[in-house]
Write a protein that holds these residues in place. Structure first.
Motif, PDB file in Angstrom:
ATOM      1  N   ARG A  23       0.822  -1.211   0.000  1.00 24.45           N
ATOM      2  CA  ARG A  23       0.000   0.000   0.000  1.00 24.45           C
ATOM      3  C   ARG A  23       0.855   1.259   0.000  1.00 24.45           C
ATOM      4  N   ARG A  40      -7.154   3.400   1.764  1.00 28.84           N
ATOM      5  CA  ARG A  40      -7.189   3.485   3.228  1.00 28.84           C
ATOM      6  C   ARG A  40      -8.520   4.035   3.736  1.00 28.84           C
ATOM      7  N   CYS A  63      -9.934   0.808   4.531  1.00 26.76           N
ATOM      8  CA  CYS A  63      -9.122  -0.163   5.268  1.00 26.76           C
ATOM      9  C   CYS A  63      -8.569   0.359   6.591  1.00 26.76           C
ATOM     10  N   ARG A  64      -8.536   1.681   6.776  1.00 26.71           N
ATOM     11  CA  ARG A  64      -8.030   2.209   8.043  1.00 26.71           C
ATOM     12  C   ARG A  64      -9.193   2.455   8.976  1.00 26.71           C
ATOM     13  N   GLY A 115      -4.017   2.061  12.420  1.00 25.23           N
ATOM     14  CA  GLY A 115      -3.372   1.538  11.221  1.00 25.23           C
ATOM     15  C   GLY A 115      -2.658   0.222  11.393  1.00 25.23           C
TER      16      GLY A 115
END
Length: 300
Positions: free
Chosen positions: A36, A61, A64-65, A125
């Motif tokens: 990433r 992100r 995904c974060r 993260g």
């Protein structure tokens, strides 16, 4: 097919097994399975040909974060409320009460004093269970503030502080054999405009190594509360043969034997809709690109 990757795991083995040819060229490849960070740091400065494909979207992100996902889910719910779509907005109540620390610390404390209970802290993260812990007293979160928020001295900016999400812990989970589990289901997204997504029919359940207990004295037992394989495999009696996993087919067969096919079909339909609603929440903020796809949207 020429591929480039920095991974040496199952992904690499699959590509080689399909007869694809590895290359270390920075530009001469058909498929790049990238980290990433490479996408965030390099992608904007690279010209891709029509046929080249990359395994991440520029701002993946957003989904995904943990803190950005919560932000997008809350925003989607507010938008639906403003549009008068109350039923669909209510369908976004599938995630627990969540705050981002340290930014929303005051709001969190207000909610904690009002309702108490057990809460769970997660770095925004990190993965594989790193940095996760449970707590039930504000004194424990005060220790976190001392250790993290103020490390680096008084001049440290809040933006430089390691951020966490804090969520109300689900203290009465459904268990099998007394053990907690979650599901890892894979989703392939090839476009966000229009949204095109495929749900893999397979997947697996990940079980905790120890039987679940809500006893306060067990609050620090990660082998009981977390299902991450990276955590569970360090347990003394970890079963390396099964890996603490159960494939989706066996899970469904067990659930059908306990609750019937109709209820299980309804359960998995709701999970599919949960995944779709997560994608809807980022659809209009994701930078769509015909070169990009995501196969690693592992939905837990």
């Amino acid at each position: 097919v020429r591929f480039r990757t920095s991974f040496s795991n199952t992904i690499y083995d699959v590509m080689k097994g399909r007869g694809w040819k590895e290359t270390d060229s920075e530009t001469d490849w058909d498929c790049h399975w990238a980290e990433r960070d490479w996408v965030y740091d390099v992608f904007d400065n690279v010209h891709l040909e029509n046929w080249q494909r990359l395994n991440h979207f520029r701002n993946g992100r957003e989904l995904c974060r943990k803190d950005l996902l919560v932000k997008n889910l809350k925003r989607r719910k507010r938008q639906l409320d403003r549009e008068g779509r109350a039923d669909e907005a209510e369908a976004y109540d599938f995630f627990p009460v969540t705050f981002v620390l340290p930014r929303e610390y005051a709001m969190f404390v207000e909610e904690f004093k009002r309702s108490g209970g057990v809460w769970i802290m997660k770095p925004i993260g990190s993965a594989q269970g790193k940095g996760i812990f449970l707590f039930s007293r504000l004194s424990e979160i005060s220790e976190w503030r001392t250790d993290y928020r103020y490390r680096g001295g008084k001049d440290q900016k809040e933006s430089e502080v390691e951020a966490y999400v804090v969520q109300r812990y689900i203290a009465n989970p459904f268990t099998i054999g007394g053990k907690k589990f979650d599901l890892r289901i894979y989703v392939l997204v090839t476009s966000f405009s229009p949204l095109q997504a495929w749900l893999h029919r397979s997947g697996f359940a990940r079980f905790s190594n120890s039987r679940y207990s809500s006893d306060p004295k067990d609050i620090a037992n990660n082998f009981m509360h977390l299902t991450n394989v990276a955590i569970q495999k360090t347990a003394e009696n970890y079963d390396a043969r099964s890996g603490g996993k159960w494939d989706i087919r066996n899970l469904k067969l067990y659930l059908v034997s306990q609750f019937g096919r109709e209820m299980v079909d309804e359960l998995f339909w709701r999970m599919q809709m949960l995944i779709l609603r997560s994608l809807f929440s980022v659809q209009h903020v994701m930078i769509n690109d015909k070169h990009c796809f995501e196969l690693s949207f592992g939905s837990d």
